[in-house]
Design an enzyme around this catalytic site. Structure first.
Site, PDB file in Angstrom:
ATOM      1  N   GLY A 135      15.985  -6.205  -0.982  1.00  0.00           N
ATOM      2  CA  GLY A 135      15.189  -7.422  -0.803  1.00  0.00           C
ATOM      3  C   GLY A 135      14.501  -7.443   0.548  1.00  0.00           C
ATOM      4  CG  MET A 185      30.450  -7.036  -3.383  1.00  0.00           C
ATOM      5  SD  MET A 185      29.978  -7.465  -1.685  1.00  0.00           S
ATOM      6  CE  MET A 185      30.407  -9.204  -1.693  1.00  0.00           C
ATOM      7  CD  GLN A 232      33.571  -4.987  -2.488  1.00  0.00           C
ATOM      8  OE1 GLN A 232      33.410  -3.946  -3.096  1.00  0.00           O
ATOM      9  NE2 GLN A 232      33.837  -6.120  -3.090  1.00  0.00           N
ATOM     10  NE  ARG A 233      28.015  -8.543   2.954  1.00  0.00           N
ATOM     11  CZ  ARG A 233      27.301  -9.530   2.436  1.00  0.00           C
ATOM     12  NH1 ARG A 233      26.856  -9.447   1.190  1.00  0.00           N
ATOM     13  NH2 ARG A 233      27.017 -10.591   3.131  1.00  0.00           N
ATOM     14  CG  ASP A 279      24.495  -3.421  -2.832  1.00  0.00           C
ATOM     15  OD1 ASP A 279      25.705  -3.650  -2.642  1.00  0.00           O
ATOM     16  OD2 ASP A 279      23.638  -4.323  -2.926  1.00  0.00           O
TER      17      ASP A 279
HETATM   18  O1  F6P Z   1      23.597  -6.361  -1.144  1.00  0.00           O
HETATM   19  C1  F6P Z   1      24.874  -6.367  -0.605  1.00  0.00           C
HETATM   20  C2  F6P Z   1      25.751  -7.337  -1.343  1.00  0.00           C
HETATM   21  O2  F6P Z   1      27.032  -7.329  -0.741  1.00  0.00           O
HETATM   22  C3  F6P Z   1      25.864  -7.096  -2.854  1.00  0.00           C
HETATM   23  O3  F6P Z   1      26.751  -6.070  -3.164  1.00  0.00           O
HETATM   24  C4  F6P Z   1      26.291  -8.458  -3.323  1.00  0.00           C
HETATM   25  O4  F6P Z   1      25.942  -8.655  -4.670  1.00  0.00           O
HETATM   26  C5  F6P Z   1      25.487  -9.368  -2.440  1.00  0.00           C
HETATM   27  O5  F6P Z   1      25.226  -8.645  -1.250  1.00  0.00           O
HETATM   28  C6  F6P Z   1      26.130 -10.666  -2.078  1.00  0.00           C
HETATM   29  O6  F6P Z   1      25.230 -11.364  -1.275  1.00  0.00           O
HETATM   30  P1  F6P Z   1      25.577 -12.699  -0.512  1.00  0.00           P
HETATM   31  O7  F6P Z   1      26.616 -12.381   0.516  1.00  0.00           O
HETATM   32  O8  F6P Z   1      24.289 -13.137   0.093  1.00  0.00           O
HETATM   33  O9  F6P Z   1      26.065 -13.653  -1.553  1.00  0.00           O
END
Ligand code: F6P
Length: 330
Positions: free
Chosen positions: A109, A175, A262-263, A133
């Protein structure tokens, strides 16, 4: 070749944070400064560009950051940048600071936004793939993907202790939005029994196929990694767990949604090196006069991919990975 003495760049992170973004900001900042350029940090992604949250960065600003997850510049998913009015404000702010080029670290995005901006205003933009991702075409890996993969595997190893102690089926949701790289590769690395990913959606019912393989006959527990992509309005893991409860009531089923675990966290060494190489390469690319390209790594070589190509959402998953998992999980 850009040789301007007082050349200025702006750097921002946008979209979901990912481990390694700080290593990348550091590399961009220090590489630019070593060329005598001025660097501005743009805070909260495109939001900060629109609202003039822009401050100079020095070599010290990025000290002690290479090991930190998240992003020191903060991030956002900006709705205002999707409007022509927002982008006009963003451009005016770039001009008022005398910023000559923009480095955008983010995912699909964010780079789509960068492309739109570049098509309207004469600003050279370099995109750097920052997302867990791994869904950007043209690069073998994105910044943060390897760290997230390692976090998932560590979690699944722990879940397996309970799965095997209780003879249960666990659906672990990971994710990746509508891409299955995290799910497929974590399933291989964690020795999971199956992965259910969007790229492998066919008319074949993946659940029936998995149960039909008789996994439960030879093993007393199983772990299925499911991509978060929604099915019938719910996340993948809930959807399949509910189906097992209804259609195969003999099985004891549990769901774990790993979510933001996981992030976050420290970037892996791989991500730190990738981020450092890409950040350094972004400045080299600007010096060469490149614009509107994403910098990636393919076969360990730096590559320039037109941003328009990188964001097409058609990065293929290697089908051999699907065979590897299905053969090794018998
Ligand atoms: O694009 C990274 C990501 O962690 C995706 O895997 C997940 O669907 C999305 O962001 C979640 O976004 P947000 O934290 O804005 O809800």
């Amino acid at each position: 070749m850009i040789r301007k003495e007082n050349f200025s760049i702006g750097v921002l992170t946008s979209g979901g944070d990912s481990p390694g973004m700080n290593a990348c900001i550091r590399a961009v900042t220090r590489s630019a400064i070593s060329n005598g350029w001025k660097v501005y940090g743009i805070y909260r992604g495109y939001e900060g560009l629109i609202n003039d949250d822009i401050r100079p960065l020095t070599t010290e600003s990025v000290s002690n950051t290479i090991q930190r997850g998240g992003t020191i510049l903060k991030t956002s998913r900006s709705k205002d940048f999707m409007t022509a009015e927002g982008r006009k404000k963003a451009y005016d702010n770039l001009c008022s600071h005398g910023i000559d080029a923009l480095i955008v670290i983010g995912g699909n995005g964010s780079l789509t936004g960068a492309q739109q901006f570049a098509s309207e205003y004469d600003v050279p933009i370099i995109g750097l793939p920052g997302t867990i991702d791994n869904d950007l075409y043209g690069t073998d890996s994105t910044i943060g993907y390897d760290s997230a993969l390692n976090t998932i595997v560590e979690c699944v190893d722990k879940i397996r202790d309970t799965a095997s102690s209780h003879n249960r089926i666990f659906f672990v949701e990971v994710m990746g939005r509508d891409a299955g790289f995290l799910a497929q590769n974590s399933a291989i690395a964690a020795g999971a029994e199956a992965a259910i990913i969007p790229e492998d959606q066919t008319d074949v019912d993946q659940l029936a196929q998995f149960i039909g393989r008789g996994v439960r006959k030879s093993k007393n527990s199983s772990i299925v990694i499911v991509s978060e992509a929604q099915k019938d309005g719910v996340g993948g893991a809930m959807y399949y767990a509910d189906r097992v409860r209804n259609e195969y009531p003999d099985y004891d089923v549990r769901v774990t949604i790993l979510g933001y675990l996981q992030r976050g966290g420290k970037p892996s060494a791989f991500d730190r090196i990738l981020a450092s190489r890409l950040g350094y390469a972004s400045i080299e690319a600007l010096k060469e006069g490149q614009r509107n390209v994403m910098i990636g790594i393919a076969n360990d070589e730096i590559v320039y991919v037109p941003i328009t190509r990188a964001v097409k959402k058609d990065k293929p998953i290697d089908r051999e990975l699907i065979s590897v998992l299905s053969v090794l999980s018998i």
